[in-house]
Design a protein around this motif. Structure first.
Motif, PDB file in Angstrom:
ATOM      1  N   GLN A 116       1.037  -0.992   0.030  1.00 19.29           N
ATOM      2  CA  GLN A 116      -0.074   0.151   0.027  1.00 19.29           C
ATOM      3  C   GLN A 116       0.879   1.258  -0.057  1.00 19.29           C
ATOM      4  OE1 GLN A 116      -3.014  -0.249  -0.428  1.00 19.29           O
ATOM      5  NE2 GLN A 116      -3.710  -2.420   0.275  1.00 19.29           N
ATOM      6  N   THR A 117       0.294   2.435  -0.545  1.00 13.07           N
ATOM      7  CA  THR A 117       1.223   3.678  -0.694  1.00 13.07           C
ATOM      8  C   THR A 117       1.150   4.207   0.867  1.00 13.07           C
ATOM      9  OG1 THR A 117      -0.946   4.928  -1.294  1.00 13.07           O
ATOM     10  CG2 THR A 117       0.326   3.767  -3.144  1.00 13.07           C
ATOM     11  N   LYS A 119       0.142   7.127   1.369  1.00 14.44           N
ATOM     12  CA  LYS A 119      -1.304   7.932   1.637  1.00 14.44           C
ATOM     13  C   LYS A 119      -2.276   7.239   1.974  1.00 14.44           C
ATOM     14  CE  LYS A 119      -4.495  10.997  -1.010  1.00 14.44           C
ATOM     15  NZ  LYS A 119      -4.673  11.434  -2.382  1.00 14.44           N
ATOM     16  N   THR A 120      -2.391   5.717   1.390  1.00 13.79           N
ATOM     17  CA  THR A 120      -3.471   4.852   1.775  1.00 13.79           C
ATOM     18  C   THR A 120      -3.246   4.408   3.127  1.00 13.79           C
ATOM     19  OG1 THR A 120      -3.498   4.019  -0.538  1.00 13.79           O
ATOM     20  CG2 THR A 120      -4.294   2.608   1.044  1.00 13.79           C
ATOM     21  N   GLN A 123      -4.357   7.198   5.424  1.00 16.24           N
ATOM     22  CA  GLN A 123      -5.940   7.349   5.358  1.00 16.24           C
ATOM     23  C   GLN A 123      -6.657   6.116   6.337  1.00 16.24           C
ATOM     24  OE1 GLN A 123      -6.875   7.538   1.330  1.00 16.24           O
ATOM     25  NE2 GLN A 123      -6.737   9.879   1.253  1.00 16.24           N
ATOM     26  N   LEU A 124      -6.287   4.908   6.329  1.00 16.69           N
ATOM     27  CA  LEU A 124      -6.889   3.899   6.602  1.00 16.69           C
ATOM     28  C   LEU A 124      -6.565   3.680   8.280  1.00 16.69           C
ATOM     29  CD1 LEU A 124      -6.148   0.747   3.998  1.00 16.69           C
ATOM     30  CD2 LEU A 124      -8.339   2.192   4.321  1.00 16.69           C
TER      31      LEU A 124
END
Length: 258
Positions: A116-117, A119-120, A123-124
């Motif tokens: 996953q990046t 940013k992801t 966010q999560l």
């Protein structure tokens, strides 16, 4: 086990119990109608303020005031630096199956392994952090509501006892039980609010703040690891989460080692 909570609550109860036993017969302080008004009334009024899930979930969350203990910030930083070093040398796949101190960190490391990046991941995990905050805040609110309602129910019981006493002044035998209700409901309400509900509400709020700070630390570290930041830089970045005294101590240790 959080011994500060346990010692504080049990110690306060023992002090009051000792004063009761040394002063007169303990049975004088036991009055079923007073208990019914304060305990039953408090629980029902608080239930009216919240949903069933929030109300019963608060008692489950209350266990965190006694048993739940987060890792120390310094230990968490050391763990994250070690994770960063493994990721730098072996790649993020080298972290697969690694045992970590908290499920939240384990969830974040799995995101790293899954590619996953940054940013992801942020966010999560930030959503997960907000859900944890909301759960803890709900439990604290329920016990704070109990702290607010219990003295009021005690006052209501006092008024009930006074009305009963004044309405039966011609019957001397009824004055004693009515006065017991009048005085003991106030005592019960004050004890529930001061010795039980308020301490648990405050401890849950403290746990909420501590856990939110630790999860922020994890998020910052995991995003930095995903971006390939040098472990040394990550350690310096995370040191901002330490109390000033520990930060100064670490700085002195680094200077001495250098």
């Amino acid at each position: 086990m959080d011994f500060a909570t346990l010692i504080g609550l049990v110690g306060a109860i023992l002090i009051i119990a000792s004063a009761v036993i040394l002063g007169t017969s303990p049975s004088v302080f036991i009055n079923p109608p007073s208990l019914l008004i304060v305990v039953g009334g408090t629980l029902l009024v608080v239930l009216a303020k919240f949903s069933f899930a929030q109300f019963f979930g608060a008692f489950k969350a209350a266990a965190r005031a006694f048993k739940f203990k987060l890792p120390e910030t310094q230990a968490s930083i050391e763990e994250l630096v070690d994770v960063a070093q493994v990721a730098r040398k072996q790649g993020v796949l080298g972290l697969e199956g690694r045992e970590v101190s908290t499920p939240f960190l384990g969830q974040g490391i799995q995101m790293l392994v899954d590619g996953q990046t940054g940013k992801t991941i942020k966010q999560l995990l930030s959503k997960e952090r907000l859900m944890t905050l909301d759960h803890n805040r709900s439990g604290a609110k329920v016990f704070q509501a109990m702290a607010d309602v219990a003295p009021a129910m005690g006052m209501i019981g006092t008024l009930v006892g006074l009305v009963q006493m004044l309405s039966n002044m011609d019957d001397p035998k009824s004055i004693g039980p009515a006065m017991a209700v009048a005085l003991l409901t106030t005592l019960y309400g004050a004890m529930i609010a001061t010795m039980i509900a308020t301490p648990i509400a405050d401890k849950l709020s403290l746990r909420m703040t501590e856990e939110a700070r630790l999860q922020s630390l994890y998020i910052d570290a995991l995003v930095a690891i995903q971006e390939g930041t040098n472990p040394r830089i990550i350690e310096q970045m995370l040191s901002s989460y330490l109390p000033p005294k520990e930060r100064e101590k670490n700085g002195e240790a680094e200077t001495a080692s250098g």
